[in-house]
Design a protein around this motif. Structure first.
Motif, PDB file in Angstrom:
ATOM      1  N   ILE A   1       0.844  -1.197   0.000  1.00  0.00           N
ATOM      2  CA  ILE A   1       0.000   0.000   0.000  1.00  0.00           C
ATOM      3  C   ILE A   1       0.879   1.246   0.000  1.00  0.00           C
ATOM      4  N   GLU A   2       1.943   1.190   0.810  1.00  0.00           N
ATOM      5  CA  GLU A   2       2.874   2.313   0.845  1.00  0.00           C
ATOM      6  C   GLU A   2       3.569   2.483  -0.503  1.00  0.00           C
ATOM      7  N   THR A   3       3.906   1.355  -1.134  1.00  0.00           N
ATOM      8  CA  THR A   3       4.547   1.398  -2.451  1.00  0.00           C
ATOM      9  C   THR A   3       3.618   2.017  -3.485  1.00  0.00           C
ATOM     10  N   LEU A   4       2.312   1.650  -3.423  1.00  0.00           N
ATOM     11  CA  LEU A   4       1.336   2.198  -4.362  1.00  0.00           C
ATOM     12  C   LEU A   4       1.198   3.709  -4.186  1.00  0.00           C
ATOM     13  N   ASP A   5       1.096   4.170  -2.937  1.00  0.00           N
ATOM     14  CA  ASP A   5       0.979   5.613  -2.693  1.00  0.00           C
ATOM     15  C   ASP A   5       2.220   6.359  -3.165  1.00  0.00           C
ATOM     16  N   ARG A   6       3.391   5.767  -2.910  1.00  0.00           N
ATOM     17  CA  ARG A   6       4.634   6.419  -3.310  1.00  0.00           C
ATOM     18  C   ARG A   6       4.742   6.488  -4.841  1.00  0.00           C
ATOM     19  N   ALA A   7       4.290   5.400  -5.503  1.00  0.00           N
ATOM     20  CA  ALA A   7       4.329   5.383  -6.971  1.00  0.00           C
ATOM     21  C   ALA A   7       3.377   6.419  -7.554  1.00  0.00           C
ATOM     22  N   TRP A   8       2.202   6.558  -6.937  1.00  0.00           N
ATOM     23  CA  TRP A   8       1.233   7.544  -7.430  1.00  0.00           C
ATOM     24  C   TRP A   8       1.782   8.962  -7.285  1.00  0.00           C
ATOM     25  N   ARG A   9       2.414   9.220  -6.131  1.00  0.00           N
ATOM     26  CA  ARG A   9       2.989  10.550  -5.914  1.00  0.00           C
ATOM     27  C   ARG A   9       4.139  10.827  -6.884  1.00  0.00           C
ATOM     28  N   ALA A  10       4.866   9.763  -7.259  1.00  0.00           N
ATOM     29  CA  ALA A  10       5.992   9.932  -8.188  1.00  0.00           C
ATOM     30  C   ALA A  10       5.523  10.277  -9.592  1.00  0.00           C
ATOM     31  N   GLY A  11       4.270   9.933  -9.918  1.00  0.00           N
ATOM     32  CA  GLY A  11       3.748  10.270 -11.235  1.00  0.00           C
ATOM     33  C   GLY A  11       3.137   9.068 -11.934  1.00  0.00           C
ATOM     34  N   VAL A  12       2.078   9.322 -12.712  1.00  0.00           N
ATOM     35  CA  VAL A  12       1.383   8.267 -13.449  1.00  0.00           C
ATOM     36  C   VAL A  12       1.640   8.450 -14.940  1.00  0.00           C
ATOM     37  N   VAL A  13       1.984   7.358 -15.591  1.00  0.00           N
ATOM     38  CA  VAL A  13       2.203   7.363 -17.037  1.00  0.00           C
ATOM     39  C   VAL A  13       1.167   6.439 -17.672  1.00  0.00           C
ATOM     40  N   HIS A  14       0.522   6.914 -18.733  1.00  0.00           N
ATOM     41  CA  HIS A  14      -0.492   6.122 -19.437  1.00  0.00           C
ATOM     42  C   HIS A  14       0.101   5.613 -20.744  1.00  0.00           C
ATOM     43  N   LEU A  15       0.180   4.309 -20.861  1.00  0.00           N
ATOM     44  CA  LEU A  15       0.736   3.678 -22.060  1.00  0.00           C
ATOM     45  C   LEU A  15      -0.420   3.191 -22.929  1.00  0.00           C
ATOM     46  N   ILE A  16      -0.570   3.776 -24.092  1.00  0.00           N
ATOM     47  CA  ILE A  16      -1.664   3.438 -25.006  1.00  0.00           C
ATOM     48  C   ILE A  16      -1.115   2.581 -26.137  1.00  0.00           C
ATOM     49  N   GLY A  17      -1.657   1.412 -26.307  1.00  0.00           N
ATOM     50  CA  GLY A  17      -1.248   0.559 -27.411  1.00  0.00           C
ATOM     51  C   GLY A  17      -1.893   0.998 -28.714  1.00  0.00           C
ATOM     52  N   GLU A  18      -1.113   1.537 -29.617  1.00  0.00           N
ATOM     53  CA  GLU A  18      -1.614   1.977 -30.927  1.00  0.00           C
ATOM     54  C   GLU A  18      -1.208   0.933 -31.954  1.00  0.00           C
ATOM     55  N   SER A  19      -2.013  -0.092 -32.098  1.00  0.00           N
ATOM     56  CA  SER A  19      -1.680  -1.170 -33.017  1.00  0.00           C
ATOM     57  C   SER A  19      -2.155  -0.839 -34.425  1.00  0.00           C
ATOM     58  N   GLU A  20      -1.224  -0.945 -35.371  1.00  0.00           N
ATOM     59  CA  GLU A  20      -1.572  -0.812 -36.782  1.00  0.00           C
ATOM     60  C   GLU A  20      -1.929  -2.195 -37.306  1.00  0.00           C
ATOM     61  N   VAL A  21      -2.948  -2.263 -38.137  1.00  0.00           N
ATOM     62  CA  VAL A  21      -3.367  -3.551 -38.672  1.00  0.00           C
ATOM     63  C   VAL A  21      -3.219  -3.558 -40.186  1.00  0.00           C
ATOM     64  N   VAL A  22      -2.718  -4.659 -40.700  1.00  0.00           N
ATOM     65  CA  VAL A  22      -2.589  -4.851 -42.147  1.00  0.00           C
ATOM     66  C   VAL A  22      -3.045  -6.265 -42.460  1.00  0.00           C
ATOM     67  N   ALA A  23      -3.451  -6.476 -43.686  1.00  0.00           N
ATOM     68  CA  ALA A  23      -3.847  -7.816 -44.113  1.00  0.00           C
ATOM     69  C   ALA A  23      -2.604  -8.697 -44.174  1.00  0.00           C
ATOM     70  N   GLY A  24      -2.730  -9.927 -43.681  1.00  0.00           N
ATOM     71  CA  GLY A  24      -1.598 -10.847 -43.670  1.00  0.00           C
ATOM     72  C   GLY A  24      -1.187 -11.290 -45.060  1.00  0.00           C
ATOM     73  N   LYS A  25      -0.024 -11.873 -45.124  1.00  0.00           N
ATOM     74  CA  LYS A  25       0.482 -12.344 -46.414  1.00  0.00           C
ATOM     75  C   LYS A  25      -0.438 -13.430 -46.961  1.00  0.00           C
TER      76      LYS A  25
END
Length: 778
Positions: free
Chosen positions: A710-734
């Protein structure tokens, strides 16, 4: 005490309690392995549907009044053009007026009153209505969804449960079995929902055109120099202004809606009584259906064709069901039965009485039948009522597009919530401008209400027929209705709707093609997006990363842990998406706390905030890696009250604390058990006691570890939150065929390039958002 009465539990109650305790024991065992996604869903009991609780009559009366302004604008403005659209070639026989009046009377009675008010409103989804409500009910009862994201925990959401009759019939089970095992049935239900959605959006285009054009056309009665061209351009100006103010939200002018429509109904009802008494009270005999038979006997094919005009009397009826989520079933039933239905019947009777004496004025029935002294007040109120009717359909279109997005059937365009006070009021800029352009083009291109009416009728009847089709499935499979009632519904209601459908389709080349063209375009967009959406999901499912692999990645010496909390977003529910592997191969660092967030849409209207998040810990504990499923209903508004980020962190902390509490409870129980064992200690049991002491010591260590987390979670939140968005490109397979290449490489990617990015969905700050790109070959 002697006066106390002891009530012994029944056998059924004992069995129910036993099952609950077994379920709790199982959940605790799972929590011991930190592998539960169902604990959060069991923390809230009860039913969250709007109609599950008793509502005071004072509230029902207030909602009934408000519903008049929102629900009935479209059907209320129908008297502007129904007779003109029905008798396009004039009145050939004086009794034809009685035949058409009889048709209008029985159509209004059978469809809005009997079908919707008495039957369809019962099929609400915990208070929500519309095509999606019917589809969601079927999806919850039978596994007909095309995305394999079902979880047992979803059934524990309070709104997810269906209230089913105890008596189960064989035909319901057979129908459910056939639906679940038929790929065709699954696609049919999805396509039917898409088609119904497309037709309602078509209504959103046609309602402003026909309503405003009909209302403004009345000014020709006061000004001889007002030509049809000028009427068209005035109508276009009003329509453009209407769409330009959409971004301010309907609640800014919402208070005026109900009083104006009430005045409208009072005027058309009062004028109807006046005309009925003044011109021909004998039209009351149209209640006899014999005049319908005589009408068809005299006119044959022409009478059948004229049904396309009669059906315009029930335009907007679908709003009775679609808008029930903003009110209650009782309030809709009350306002329809006491205000709307009587006012409409009186209006049509009064116009029929007027036409019996002035049959040559049928093309201008509405304004010609108004007493001269009331012309200008009626004209002003008619224009305002037409604008309100248009506003209601436009707002409804925005809501439907929002629901389509949640179902994975529409690109994720930007959705703006315009009101913090009234739920469900949204504004979509892209859709707004497309609707405005379409409305202007239709108004300028068609120019008259007759041609627009031909198009309007098809959209209206198509939606009604699709609603009936889904309702029959619900009656058989979920309600388990008597088979004779189902047959009666099909023979009476659906046969009437199919008769109207055949009539409006006859005018396909006279403007009827327009809603079908709209539907074709929207269906193409929905099909492309949904098809590739499902392909992406299956690809991620096949290439998902196991928790064991995450453990191996984190254990590698080249990785370092950096301060902060990272949220990694995806739509994959069963596992960790493959794009995470791509990320760690390029960035050999992990944040001190990592949460994989899966976004999931459930087939229900709303998910209570207390039951929105489910968590699972990825072992070992020292990794501080969690999985989270964020569940939303198809009408849920995101970020209405507080940021998504804060909600997730708070719920994650609750999850950790709940885990800690269970561990403490376990320790206490073991200490009590130890005390009992010391009292009854005999030779040979010392080893067992030592073993219990070791277990207690281990649990104490686990407690300290959880407090540290719990202490680790609070410390991590105070250190900053980063949002990683998966931007997957799609193409037709071979080796993909040309159809698949067009679908993915051109169709889907074109839509994806022209829509809002996924970060907008949760209002993620750009400064704290990182996009991780990867190409999927589908």
């Amino acid at each position: 005490m002697s006066g106390d009465v002891v009530i012994e539990p029944t056998k059924e109650e004992e069995e129910a309690v036993s099952v609950q305790l077994q379920g709790k024991k199982l959940s605790w065992q799972k929590l011991g392995r930190n592998d539960s996604l169902d604990m959060e869903s069991r923390t809230v009991s009860g039913h969250y549907g709007r109609d599950s609780k008793a509502v005071k009559w004072s509230v029902i009366l207030q909602l009934a009044f408000q519903s008049i302004g929102v629900v009935y604008g479209d059907i209320g403005t129908s008297p502007l053009y129904v007779y003109a659209s029905t008798f396009t070639n004039g009145i050939n026989h004086i009794d034809d007026i009685l035949g058409v009046l009889s048709l209008i009377f029985y159509t209004l009675t059978l469809i809005p009153l009997v079908k919707y008010v008495l039957i369809v409103l019962r099929a609400n989804d915990n208070g929500d209505g519309g095509t999606f409500a019917l589809y969601s009910l079927i999806c919850r009862y039978a596994k007909v969804g095309l995305i394999p994201s079902e979880q047992a925990e979803d059934c524990d959401v309070s709104n997810f449960q269906l209230e089913l009759p105890s008596k189960r019939l064989k035909r319901a089970s057979r129908l459910k079995y056939k639906l679940e095992n038929s790929q065709f049935a699954k696609y049919f239900l999805l396509v039917a929902t898409m088609l119904g959605t497309s037709m309602v959006i078509g209504d959103g285009v046609l309602t402003p055109c026909i309503s405003v054009l009909s209302a403004v056309g009345g000014i020709k009665e006061a000004s001889a120099g007002m030509t049809q061209d000028k009427v068209v351009w005035v109508s276009v100006a009003i329509i453009v202004l209407l769409f330009m103010v959409q971004r301010f939200g309907t609640d800014k002018v919402g208070y005026s809606f109900a009083p104006i429509i009430c005045v409208w109904f009072s005027l058309i009802g009062g004028i109807g009584i006046y005309n009925f008494i003044k011109y021909d009270p004998s039209v009351i005999k149209a209640i006899n259906p014999k005049y319908i038979v005589d009408y068809f006997t005299r006119n044959k094919k022409d009478a059948w064709i004229s049904l396309g005009g009669v059906v315009l009397a029930i335009t907007g009826t679908e709003a009775l069901f679609a808008d029930v989520g903003h009110f209650t079933v009782q309030s809709i039933q009350l306002s329809m039965c006491t205000v709307t239905y009587p006012a409409l019947i009186l209006a049509y009777m009064g116009q029929a009485s007027f036409l019996r004496k002035h049959s040559e004025l049928v093309s201008e029935t509405f304004y010609k039948s108004i007493p001269h002294s009331l012309y200008w007040p009626m004209f002003i109120v008619a224009v305002m009522a037409a604008i309100i009717a248009s506003q209601a359909m436009i707002s409804g279109t925005f809501s439907i597009v929002q629901q389509s997005i949640s179902l994975g059937c529409f690109p994720r365009v930007k959705v703006v919530h315009t009101s913090a006070k009234y739920e469900g009021q949204v504004y979509i800029p892209e859709i707004n401008y497309l609707l405005m352009i379409a409305c202007v083009c239709v108004t300028v291109g068609f120019r008259t209400t007759e041609k627009i009416g031909n198009a309007y009728g098809i959209a209206v009847v198509f939606v009604m027929t699709l609603t009936s089709t889904l309702l029959v499935l619900i009656m058989i499979m979920i309600w388990k209705s008597n088979i004779f009632l189902v047959i009666a519904y099909v023979l009476v209601i659906m046969s009437v709707e199919l008769g109207y459908l055949s009539s409006v389709l006859y005018k396909f080349d006279q403007g009827g093609y327009l809603p079908l063209a709209f539907a074709a375009v929207l269906m193409t967009i929905m099909y492309i997006w949904n098809n590739v959406y499902r392909r992406k999901y299956y690809f991620e499912l096949e290439h998902k990363i196991s928790p064991e692999r995450v453990k191996e990645i984190a254990a590698e010496t080249k990785f370092c842990r950096i301060p902060g909390l990272a949220m990694f977003y995806s739509e994959l529910v069963q596992g960790i998406p493959p794009i995470f592997k791509h990320y760690v191969e390029n960035v050999p660092a992990l944040h001190s706390v990592l949460v994989f967030v899966s976004i999931k849409s459930l087939p229900i209207g709303k998910v209570p905030a207390e039951e929105r998040f489910l968590f699972r810990r990825v072992e070992p504990r020292e990794l501080n890696v969690f999985r989270c499923v964020a569940r939303y209903g198809y009408t849920d508004a995101r970020n209405e009250e507080e940021p998504f980020e804060r909600m997730l962190i708070e719920k994650l902390e609750e999850f950790i604390k709940e885990d800690l509490w269970l561990c403490q409870t376990t320790i206490s129980n073991m200490e009590i058990a130890e005390g009992d064992q010391v009292d009854e200690l005999v030779d040979g049991e010392t080893d067992q006691l030592d073993e219990n002491s070791k277990l207690a010591q281990q649990e104490n260590q686990k407690k300290a570890e959880l407090e540290k987390q719990i202490e680790t979670l609070d410390r991590a939140w105070r250190a900053g939150v980063v949002h990683l968005i998966g931007e997957s490109e799609v193409v037709a397979g071979k080796g993909a065929n040309i159809g698949k290449r067009i679908l993915i490489d051109y169709g889907y990617n074109f839509l994806k390039r022209n829509l809002t990015q996924s970060g907008k969905v949760f209002d993620i700050p750009h400064k704290r958002m990182l996009k991780v790109g990867m190409t999927y070959e589908l």
